[in-house]
Scaffold this active site. Sequence first.
Site, PDB file in Angstrom:
ATOM      1  N   ASN A   9      -6.295   1.526   4.687  1.00  0.00           N
ATOM      2  CA  ASN A   9      -6.498   2.893   5.148  1.00  0.00           C
ATOM      3  C   ASN A   9      -6.868   3.725   3.927  1.00  0.00           C
ATOM      4  O   ASN A   9      -5.995   4.112   3.153  1.00  0.00           O
ATOM      5  CB  ASN A   9      -5.207   3.406   5.813  1.00  0.00           C
ATOM      6  N   TRP A  10      -8.170   3.942   3.768  1.00  0.00           N
ATOM      7  CA  TRP A  10      -8.613   4.682   2.576  1.00  0.00           C
ATOM      8  C   TRP A  10      -8.244   6.165   2.655  1.00  0.00           C
ATOM      9  O   TRP A  10      -8.324   6.871   1.651  1.00  0.00           O
ATOM     10  CB  TRP A  10     -10.135   4.544   2.403  1.00  0.00           C
ATOM     11  N   LYS A  11      -7.901   6.628   3.838  1.00  0.00           N
ATOM     12  CA  LYS A  11      -7.615   8.063   4.047  1.00  0.00           C
ATOM     13  C   LYS A  11      -8.804   8.894   3.539  1.00  0.00           C
ATOM     14  O   LYS A  11      -9.949   8.454   3.687  1.00  0.00           O
ATOM     15  CB  LYS A  11      -6.294   8.463   3.382  1.00  0.00           C
ATOM     16  N   HIS A  97      -1.867   8.189  13.275  1.00  0.00           N
ATOM     17  CA  HIS A  97      -1.250   8.137  11.944  1.00  0.00           C
ATOM     18  C   HIS A  97      -0.354   9.367  11.778  1.00  0.00           C
ATOM     19  O   HIS A  97      -0.680  10.448  12.265  1.00  0.00           O
ATOM     20  CB  HIS A  97      -2.337   8.094  10.869  1.00  0.00           C
ATOM     21  N   GLU A  99       0.045  11.332   9.438  1.00  0.00           N
ATOM     22  CA  GLU A  99      -0.626  12.492   8.834  1.00  0.00           C
ATOM     23  C   GLU A  99      -1.399  13.274   9.890  1.00  0.00           C
ATOM     24  O   GLU A  99      -1.475  14.498   9.849  1.00  0.00           O
ATOM     25  CB  GLU A  99      -1.532  12.027   7.687  1.00  0.00           C
ATOM     26  N   GLU A 169       5.035   2.653  10.765  1.00  0.00           N
ATOM     27  CA  GLU A 169       5.007   3.270   9.439  1.00  0.00           C
ATOM     28  C   GLU A 169       6.095   4.331   9.334  1.00  0.00           C
ATOM     29  O   GLU A 169       5.899   5.469   9.784  1.00  0.00           O
ATOM     30  CB  GLU A 169       3.644   3.930   9.201  1.00  0.00           C
ATOM     31  N   GLY A 175       3.326   6.552   0.984  1.00  0.00           N
ATOM     32  CA  GLY A 175       2.874   7.194  -0.238  1.00  0.00           C
ATOM     33  C   GLY A 175       4.006   7.610  -1.159  1.00  0.00           C
ATOM     34  O   GLY A 175       3.808   8.369  -2.100  1.00  0.00           O
ATOM     35  N   SER A 215       3.914   2.104   1.589  1.00  0.00           N
ATOM     36  CA  SER A 215       4.056   1.588   0.226  1.00  0.00           C
ATOM     37  C   SER A 215       3.992   0.062   0.126  1.00  0.00           C
ATOM     38  O   SER A 215       4.669  -0.539  -0.715  1.00  0.00           O
ATOM     39  CB  SER A 215       5.322   2.132  -0.425  1.00  0.00           C
ATOM     40  N   GLY A 236      -2.226   2.032   2.458  1.00  0.00           N
ATOM     41  CA  GLY A 236      -2.932   3.193   1.930  1.00  0.00           C
ATOM     42  C   GLY A 236      -3.265   2.998   0.459  1.00  0.00           C
ATOM     43  O   GLY A 236      -4.237   2.327   0.101  1.00  0.00           O
ATOM     44  N   GLY A 237      -2.424   3.559  -0.407  1.00  0.00           N
ATOM     45  CA  GLY A 237      -2.682   3.577  -1.853  1.00  0.00           C
ATOM     46  C   GLY A 237      -3.152   2.249  -2.439  1.00  0.00           C
ATOM     47  O   GLY A 237      -4.160   2.200  -3.168  1.00  0.00           O
TER      48      GLY A 237
HETATM   49  P1  PGA Z   1       0.724   3.956   1.649  1.00  0.00           P
HETATM   50  O1  PGA Z   1       0.103   4.515   3.028  1.00  0.00           O
HETATM   51  O2  PGA Z   1       0.463   2.473   1.641  1.00  0.00           O
HETATM   52  O3  PGA Z   1      -0.011   4.690   0.575  1.00  0.00           O
HETATM   53  O4  PGA Z   1       2.196   4.254   1.681  1.00  0.00           O
HETATM   54  C1  PGA Z   1       0.215   3.780   4.214  1.00  0.00           C
HETATM   55  C2  PGA Z   1      -0.425   4.544   5.332  1.00  0.00           C
HETATM   56  O5  PGA Z   1      -0.257   5.766   5.389  1.00  0.00           O
HETATM   57  O6  PGA Z   1      -1.124   3.966   6.195  1.00  0.00           O
END
Ligand code: PGA
Length: 253
Positions: A9-11, A97, A99, A169, A175, A215, A236-237
């Site tokens: 997930n590049w966001k 998600h 967010e 999640e 994050g 994470s 994500g990250g």
């Molecule tokens: P993260 O994000 O791996 O940076 O914690 C995961 C996500 O939000 O899909």
Amino acid sequence: MRKQIAAANWKMNLTLQQGEALIEALSKIPHDLKDNQEAVFGIPFPYLIPIKNALGGKKNVFIAAQNCSDKKSGAYTGETSAEMLQSIGISYVILGHSERREYFNESNELLSKKVNICLENELKPIFCCGEALAVREANTQNEFVEIQLKESLFHLSAEQIKGFVIAYEPIWAIGTGKTASSAQAQEMHAHIRSVFATQYGADIANSISILYGGSVKAANAKEIFGQPDVDGGLVGGASLIAEEFAAIINGLK
Ligand code: PGA
């Protein structure tokens, strides 16, 4: 065996050039996908086509959009429809998600509409669920996640739920560098599977891929993915670093 998935997930990160460089770097690091495994790349809208092209139709590699409209078409400036995504060969859409739930007020009800429109357009949702820290501290996470699933997905038929992809999640782990322990992940994933088993039966529940997100990185992927009800991760990250994501792919079972 149900599908095991490493989903990036590049966001809202990377320019097109940085994204292409990441795909190029990843292609040079040994990683391999068995028949039951997939790598999925959740890419910002403007780069869906170029990144799809950069990935070059590799076996078991797919592209995901990070959102889509709940509306079919029309006067919705700035929105992207499921039909548009299907017309450019996108396979998956990340829906719900945390967010998007938090910053764009996406409710369980709205998400049920987005799920429907994706399925109508042969797009596979990666449906996200998960609780905030306060819910975990009150020890009501099981009920909380169950409501998210029920309100957005339980109108679907068994046929539609078969092979569905869920991403659990916990918001407190996204994050933050604070991963759920593999035991906490397994416990919630088993709960999610049992919720589907009650509604749809054990066979359908066992066909669902439940990804863990929050994470995930090279150093913890294998242990988390090794849990019996964890079928990969939404990352994500660490998906923005070629070496990390390659190792995460290699951590799939
Ligand atoms: P993260 O994000 O791996 O940076 O914690 C995961 C996500 O939000 O899909």
